[in-house]
Write a protein that holds these residues in place. Structure first.
Motif, short mmCIF file in Angstrom:
data_model
loop_
_atom_site.label_atom_id
_atom_site.label_comp_id
_atom_site.label_asym_id
_atom_site.label_seq_id
_atom_site.Cartn_x
_atom_site.Cartn_y
_atom_site.Cartn_z
N ILE A 1 0.85 -1.20 0.00
CA ILE A 1 0.00 0.00 0.00
C ILE A 1 0.88 1.24 0.00
CG2 ILE A 1 -1.98 -1.10 1.11
CD1 ILE A 1 -0.98 -0.07 3.79
N HIS B 1 1.29 3.61 -2.33
CA HIS B 1 2.09 3.79 -3.55
C HIS B 1 2.43 5.25 -3.81
CE1 HIS B 1 0.84 -0.29 -5.55
NE2 HIS B 1 1.46 -0.43 -4.40
N ARG C 1 9.20 -0.91 -2.80
CA ARG C 1 7.98 -1.10 -2.02
C ARG C 1 8.29 -1.79 -0.68
NH1 ARG C 1 3.23 -2.44 -6.33
NH2 ARG C 1 3.92 -1.03 -7.95
N GLU D 1 -2.24 -2.57 -6.01
CA GLU D 1 -2.18 -2.07 -4.63
C GLU D 1 -3.15 -2.85 -3.75
OE1 GLU D 1 -1.99 2.12 -2.16
OE2 GLU D 1 -2.38 2.13 -4.32
#
Length: 676
Positions: free
Chosen positions: A594, A596, A610, A643
């Motif tokens: 999550i 992003h 990430r 996502e």
């Protein structure tokens, strides 16, 4: 006198022997160097390369031997033509030669015959020497007279073509340096123009097939590039006939234009003023396409497109004007008007093909007008003949097309849906592949023509149309090359991580082949678009004496949806040998993918970026429990940019690392409970 008159008549009718003798004395060094170079690159290489050979080697053609022969074939005829046509470009030499009591046809034939005497004997001498050294003990290569004859014929035709073309260009231009530059450009220009046009159309014309990443035959249109390729792609008899006819055409045009050329045009850029508009338009068009291709690849937008075309046109016009006038003082009253006219005409020439005026983008053939169709993402691969396999029947002749009316209707329905909605054709990163599929649609029409389009089709929103195509047997046969699963299979190699299993028993090979075919042909649309990780890769190994497919192997996947195959492999004991379990894993670092927006755009699709963001936000956890690791390995999917998914970095005991994903419904309560 009675015996002398016929000799004088023939001399004045065809050529002048004094000029030929003078040319041979002055430029004989070219013929000597050409002979030595050809002897070194062919005859001498038979002995140099054969020193390390224990057994004689059979040659299929003499072009496979030694150095690249294009290094010799291209420069010598061009240099000879430049030297022999030098008298046309120099004012003093031109006035002297044209003051002689000789017709221009006599003068030109004398210089052309001089060139032939300098260029052809070296080829013939080398061919004779190559034939004479065949039985010598030090020659470790086996070849026949046919190979020598083919080599001699090919070089003779190409040498004549390059020499005749050089002389023809020399008659059209008035400067030796410009003549050399124009020759090199024109010998490469056809391939360059086709490449620029292909880039332009594929970028701005919706559905145009992008061939830039594939091997195409554009080099066949450029003589210089084609000659460079002949070491591994020999000239066919048809090609040699084409070059022979072009040679005759250039020789004929040379005589026609030479009669009309004014001697005072020596040292001018163009010897004929009516070539000036063509020269200007050609240079400007290339400059515009080059600018458009460059700026279009780094910047999008209407303003950039128009600006690059205008800038390219202006630069090209300035260059060609300075060349024609031999000065940088090119400003005059006519320049703005002439530049505007050329720019508008060439701009329309560039714009009209990619505009909606042609109807190219919306053209979908009616189903009843289609006799056969192909749909898939591997059309270019199927059309390419395997390297070194000249005896393989091309897929075009083997007919990869389907004549099934239902399949034709399904493909045209997909095509209509695409041209109506026009989905974005920008190709995303590798992690976005699961969201799109590349399709090449090829129709054979009743008229005998072929219609071809290429699209990057998003799965979302096109499920019904894609399902009708991708679940059809004809699609799967071409997509997975079912015809390669035949009696020529020797074994199957199944690989997963560092584990390998070989199925080589003839009966098991037959059973597994039938299973693999059946599983592929029974795949559903959902299986086709699934992002579940394969359980193993399946490598087909063909028999050594198999001549149908020269490739040593071809790879498929053992997918989780292959239930029958899975049961067979478990029954035979192969599945356990390939299965990767928690015992093979050190640990897995898990986080929810999550936030992003906190990642820089350039690193948005980078899995490590990430993971680092999750670490910085204290959202990652390391898993070492064997039961939880087995759950992850059982449900693992390919890493994507979606996502909200759960992502794991798995560290294997073999030292490899791998990012995988899990969906929400595949997360067990125990796994969710670990996340902060």
């Amino acid at each position: 006198m009675k015996w002398g008159m016929p000799v004088m008549t023939r001399s004045r009718l065809f050529c002048n022997s004094s000029i030929i003798r003078q040319n041979l004395r002055q430029y004989g060094w070219i013929g000597i160097l050409y002979t030595l170079a050809l002897l070194f690159i062919l005859s001498l290489q038979l002995f140099i390369n054969g020193e390390g050979l224990r057994e004689p080697v059979v040659l299929e053609g003499l072009f496979d031997l030694g150095m690249d022969i294009a290094v010799i074939v291209i420069p010598f005829p061009i240099i000879t033509g430049l030297f022999l046509s030098r008298y046309l470009q120099s004012r003093g030499s031109s006035d002297l030669m044209h003051s002689l009591p000789l017709r221009r046809s006599h003068l030109l034939s004398s210089y052309m015959l001089s060139g032939l005497l300098l260029l052809l004997p070296p080829i013939w001498i080398t061919s004779v020497v190559t034939m004479l050294v065949r039985p010598l003990e030090g020659n470790m290569y086996i070849y026949h007279g046919a190979e020598v004859w083919q080599w001699c014929l090919t070089l003779t035709v190409l040498t004549l073509f390059l020499f005749a073309f050089t002389v023809f260009v020399g008659i059209c231009v008035g400067q030796t340096v410009l003549q050399g530059v124009v020759i090199i450009i024109l010998l490469v220009l056809p391939a360059a123009i086709l490449t620029f046009i292909d880039m332009h159309l594929s970028r701005y014309l919706y559905g145009y097939p992008d061939r830039m990443g594939s091997r195409t035959d554009t080099t066949d249109w450029a003589p210089m590039l084609r000659i460079v390729d002949m070491s591994y792609k020999p000239f066919s008899h048809t090609e040699l006939w084409v070059y022979a006819l072009l040679t005759a055409a250039f020789v004929s045009l040379s005589f026609v234009l030479y009669r009309k050329r004014h001697s005072e045009k020596a040292s001018h850029a163009m010897a004929f003023t009516y070539f000036d508009p063509l020269f200007k338009a050609g240079v400007m068009l290339c400059s515009m396409l080059l600018a458009l291709s460059y700026f279009g690849s780094i910047k999008q937008g209407t303003g950039w497109i128009i600006g690059s075309v205008i800038a390219g046109g202006i630069i090209g016009y300035i260059i060609v004007e300075m060349v024609l006038r031999k000065t940088w003082h090119i400003l005059n009253r006519k320049l703005p008007l002439e530049l505007t006219v050329y720019s508008i005409l060439l701009g329309l020439l560039i714009y009209v093909p990619v505009s909606g005026l042609t109807g190219y983008e919306t053209r979908v053939p009616a189903s009843d007008k289609v006799t056969a169709v192909f749909a898939g993402g591997n059309y270019e691969d199927l059309m390419q003949r395997p390297y070194g396999a000249q005896n393989i029947t091309p897929a075009e002749e083997a007919d990869i097309y389907s004549k099934d009316p239902k399949y034709i209707e399904a493909v045209t329905a997909l095509h209509r849906a695409i041209v109506i909605a026009k989905p974005d054709q920008k190709k995303g990163p590798w992690s976005e592949y699961s969201k799109t599929r590349n399709f090449t649609l090829v129709y054979r029409l009743e008229s005998g023509r072929k219609l071809l389009r290429t699209y990057n089709v998003p799965i979302l929103g096109y499920e019904p149309e894609l399902k009708a195509v991708m679940e059809h047997e004809e699609y799967k046969r071409d997509r997975y090359l079912i015809n390669r699963m035949n009696e020529n299979i020797e074994s199957f190699r199944l690989n997963h991580r560092n584990k390998t299993v070989v199925i080589s028993d003839p009966q098991e090979v037959l059973e597994f082949t039938a299973l693999l075919k059946r599983e592929i042909l029974n795949k559903s649309f959902e299986d086709e678009i699934s992002d579940q990780r394969e359980k193993a890769s399946i490598q087909i190994v063909y028999k050594p004496d198999s001549s149908q497919f020269p490739q040593n192997s071809y790879t498929y996947n053992w997918n989780p949806s292959y239930k029958e195959m899975t049961a067979w492999l478990e029954q035979k004991g192969y599945a356990d040998k390939l299965k990767v379990t928690a015992k093979d894993v050190v640990s897995a670092e898990m986080f929810r993918d999550i936030h992003h927006s906190a990642i820089p755009s350039r690193q948005l699709y980078n899995a490590n970026s990430r993971l680092q963001l999750a670490r910085d936000e204290k959202r990652s956890v390391i898993i070492t429990d064997k039961t939880l690791l087995d759950d992850i390995l059982l449900h693992q999917r390919k890493f994507t940019s979606q996502e909200g998914r759960y992502v794991m970095l798995i560290e294997y005991k073999s030292g490899n690392n791998d990012f995988v994903s899990l969906d929400e419904q595949e997360m067990t309560p125990a796994l969710k409970a670990l996340l902060p």
